[in-house]
Design an enzyme around this catalytic site. Structure first.
Site, mmCIF file in Angstrom:
data_model
loop_
_atom_site.group_PDB
_atom_site.id
_atom_site.type_symbol
_atom_site.label_atom_id
_atom_site.label_comp_id
_atom_site.label_asym_id
_atom_site.label_seq_id
_atom_site.Cartn_x
_atom_site.Cartn_y
_atom_site.Cartn_z
ATOM 1 N N ARG A 127 28.735 67.256 -24.942
ATOM 2 C CA ARG A 127 27.773 67.661 -23.895
ATOM 3 C C ARG A 127 27.271 69.077 -24.155
ATOM 4 O O ARG A 127 28.029 69.978 -24.511
ATOM 5 C CB ARG A 127 28.444 67.618 -22.524
ATOM 6 N N ARG A 160 29.700 74.161 -22.266
ATOM 7 C CA ARG A 160 30.385 74.791 -21.134
ATOM 8 C C ARG A 160 31.810 75.163 -21.533
ATOM 9 O O ARG A 160 32.490 74.407 -22.213
ATOM 10 C CB ARG A 160 30.431 73.822 -19.956
HETATM 11 P P1 AMP Z 1 31.015 70.389 -12.311
HETATM 12 O O1 AMP Z 1 29.797 71.016 -12.899
HETATM 13 O O2 AMP Z 1 30.707 69.516 -11.116
HETATM 14 O O3 AMP Z 1 31.872 69.681 -13.322
HETATM 15 O O4 AMP Z 1 31.897 71.593 -11.734
HETATM 16 C C1 AMP Z 1 32.429 72.582 -12.594
HETATM 17 C C2 AMP Z 1 33.570 73.323 -11.917
HETATM 18 O O5 AMP Z 1 33.085 73.972 -10.735
HETATM 19 C C3 AMP Z 1 34.730 72.453 -11.431
HETATM 20 O O6 AMP Z 1 35.661 72.151 -12.448
HETATM 21 C C4 AMP Z 1 35.329 73.351 -10.348
HETATM 22 O O7 AMP Z 1 36.046 74.429 -10.924
HETATM 23 C C5 AMP Z 1 34.077 73.951 -9.711
HETATM 24 N N1 AMP Z 1 33.558 73.106 -8.608
HETATM 25 C C6 AMP Z 1 32.353 72.473 -8.555
HETATM 26 N N2 AMP Z 1 32.222 71.790 -7.420
HETATM 27 C C7 AMP Z 1 33.367 71.997 -6.725
HETATM 28 C C8 AMP Z 1 33.861 71.550 -5.475
HETATM 29 N N3 AMP Z 1 33.148 70.735 -4.677
HETATM 30 N N4 AMP Z 1 35.099 71.973 -5.083
HETATM 31 C C9 AMP Z 1 35.828 72.792 -5.845
HETATM 32 N N5 AMP Z 1 35.443 73.232 -7.045
HETATM 33 C C10 AMP Z 1 34.221 72.847 -7.487
#
Ligand code: AMP
Length: 219
Positions: A127, A160
């Protein structure tokens, strides 16, 4: 439509939300993108979130609940929204109920993107995300036209920090422990729709579109 996209990392929630936003005009609300933007800008939120995000831990519920409460009060969400990456815990789901109740809105559907851990690990290694607007690509399955450049805005693509293999494995554990129980939470309310997220991007999109059409017609 007011939608939640639920499912593990790398299931394609962000990719499908971006397509739905582009083609149907429903705003994508990605809490992960919001946190990464805040981290990039060095705001207070970004400073609070950085360690947890980079380690693959969840950011505390109170921070996330405040963030989503504010975002859902912005006017562009009145015609609908796609929550991508929120809720991730039962506490967040209950807080979402309270926010929506206060706004006199409700969820139309929770779309569960079902995919195996094996596929996820394979997908996340390749990704790449653009710096400017978080457009998502994959070196093998969805390569950009010019390697390393975003098709939409020409900005550079990067991997990322939390997509490195060790962190991915930890994020998967966190997902199974904390977020997966929400599948049953929403199933018991009769608003869960399951999508086979192993399929290719356009096939998943076609299934999603069909599911939404059926939902609208049954209203
Ligand atoms: P994502 O892009 O959705 O994979 O989110 C990346 C990171 O952001 C996650 O691994 C968490 O550390 C944090 N994160 C995003 N959304 C949430 C959420 N709703 N609750 C807690 N941490 C979040």
């Amino acid at each position: 439509m007011n939608l939640v996209f639920l499912g593990p990392l790398g299931a394609g929630k962000g990719t499908q939300a971006q397509l739905l936003q582009e083609r149907e005009g429903i705003p994508q609300i990605s809490t992960g993108d919001m946190l990464r933007r805040a981290m990039g800008e060095g705001t207070e939120l970004g400073r609070k979130a950085r360690v947890d995000v980079n380690r693959g831990e969840l950011v505390p519920d109170d921070v996330m609940i405040g963030l989503i409460g504010e975002r859902l009060r912005e006017p562009d969400t009145r015609r609908g929204f796609i929550l991508d990456g929120y809720p991730r815990t039962l506490g967040q789901a209950q807080a979402l109920d309270r926010v929506l109740q206060a706004l006199e809105r409700s969820l139309d559907a929770v779309v569960y993107f079902q995919v195996s851990d094996k596929t996820i690990i394979h997908r996340l290694g390749g990704r790449r995300v653009c710096r400017k607007a978080a457009h998502i690509f994959h070196v093998e399955f969805h390569p950009p036209r010019i390697p390393g450049r975003c098709d939409f805005d020409g900005s550079g693509l990067f991997q990322r920090e939390d997509d490195k293999e060790e962190t991915v494995r930890h994020r998967l554990e966190v997902y199974h422990r904390q977020t997966e129980p929400l599948v049953e939470f929403y199933r018991s309310r009769g608003i869960l729709e399951t999508i086979n997220a192993e399929a290719e991007i356009e096939d998943v999109y076609a299934a999603l579109r069909e599911m939404l059409r059926a939902r609208v017609e049954s209203r």
